[in-house]
Design a protein around this motif. Structure first.
Motif: not given
Length: 266
Positions: A229-244, A260-266
Motif C-alpha cells: 500500500q505504501w508503494e502504491m502511495k496509499d498512505t492512509k490504507a498503509a497506516r490503517k494496516t499497520l494499526e491493525e 516503529e513505522r507508525l511513530g515515523r509517520m507522525k
C-alpha cells in the motif's frame, strides 16, 4: 559063469546107458547155462545201451538247458542294462529339468524382489508424508512435497518470474486443502512484491490471512500488505494496516516493526 555073463553085460550096458544119459543131462544144462549167460549178457548189454542213451540224452538235454539258461541270462542282463541306461537318461533329463527349474525359480525370486523394491518405492512416492513447516505439521503426498520444494527453491534463487509461475501452478494443482497453501501464498505474495505487482501481492496475502488467521505468517503478511500500500502511495490504507497489525500482534516482530513505522509517520 555063462549065465552070469549076460547079466554082467546087461549090467554093463545099463551102466553105460546111465553114464551116457548122465552126460547128456550135463550137456543140456551147460547149454542152458550158456544160453542164460548169453541172454543175461544181452540183457545187460541192452541195459547198458539204454543207460548210455539215457546219459547221452540227459547230457544233451542238460547242454540245451544250459544254452537256454545262458541265453535267457544274457537276455535278462541285456534288458537290465537297457533299463539302467534308460533310467540314467531319465535321471539326466530330470537333473537338467531341475537345473532349468532352479534357474527359473531364481529368476522369479529376483523379479519378485525387484517388484517388491519397485512397489516399496512407488508406495513411498504415493504414501502421505508427515511434514512440518512454519511450526505446523500436516500430511502431504510425496509429489506435493517435491513440487513445493522445487517452487520454493526457484524463489530462493531470486528468479521471481519463474517462482511466481511455479507457485501459482502449485496452488492450482493441489487446491485449498493442501498443507502447503499458506506458505505457498506467502512466498507468492513476496515474489509479486519483488516484481512490483502490488495488487496481486495484496490479494494473495489477504487470502493467506483468511485461510489461517492464527498462522505465524499472518503478522508478516499484514506488514507486507502495508508495504504494498505504501508503494502504491496509499498512505492512509498503509497506516490503517499497520494499526491493525499492532493491535492484533503487538509482541510479534512484525508488530514491533509496525509500531516503529507508525511513530515515523507522525
Amino acid at each position: 559063469m555063462r549065465q552070469a555073463l549076460p547079466w554082467l553085460l546087461g549090467s554093463a550096458l545099463l551102466g553105460s546107458a546111465g553114464l551116457a544119459q548122465a552126460g547128456l543131462f550135463e550137456d543140456d544144462e551147460a547149454r542152458r547155462a550158456i544160453l542164460e549167460l548169453r541172454q543175461s549178457q544181452a540183457e545187460l548189454r541192452s541195459q547198458m545201451d539204454a543207460t548210455r542213451k539215457q546219459s547221452e540224452q540227459w547230457q544233451a538235454d542238460s547242454a540245451h538247458r544250459q544254452a537256454d539258461d545262458s541265453a535267457a541270462l544274457r537276455k535278462a542282463l541285456l534288458e537290465l542294462q537297457n533299463q539302467l541306461e534308460a533310467l540314467g537318461a531319465d535321471v539326466a533329463k530330470l537333473r537338467g529339468q531341475n537345473e532349468v527349474l532352479a534357474r527359473e525359480l531364481a529368476e522369479v525370486q529376483r523379479r519378485q524382489k525387484d517388484d517388491l523394491v519397485g512397489l516399496d518405492e512407488r508406495l513411498r512416492r504415493i504414501e502421505p508424508l508427515k511434514v512440518s513447516i512454519d511450526g505446523r505439521e500436516f500430511l502431504a503426498e510425496p509429489g506435493e512435497k517435491r513440487d513445493y520444494e522445487q517452487a520454493f527453491a526457484v524463489f530462493r534463487k531470486g528468479e521471481f518470474d519463474r517462482a511466481q509461475v511455479a507457485l501459482v501452478d502449485f496452488l492450482n494443482r493441489y487446491g485449498p486443502n493442501s498443507g502447503y497453501r499458506v506458505p505457498a501464498l506467502f512466498w507468492l505474495g513476496n515474489a509479486q512484491y519483488a516484481l512490483k505487482d502490488y495488487k496481486e501481492a495484496i490479494a494473495n496475502f489477504r487470502s493467506l490471512i483468511a485461510a489461517a488467521p492464527d498462522h505465524l505468517r499472518v503478522p508478516e503478511s499484514m506488514l507486507a500488505i502495508s508495504n504494498c500500500q505504501w508503494e502504491m502511495k496509499d498512505t492512509k490504507a498503509a497506516r490503517k494496516t499497520l494499526e491493525e497489525l499492532v493491535k492484533a500482534f503487538p509482541s510479534s516482530e512484525a508488530g514491533v516493526a509496525a509500531k516503529e513505522r507508525l511513530g515515523r509517520m507522525k
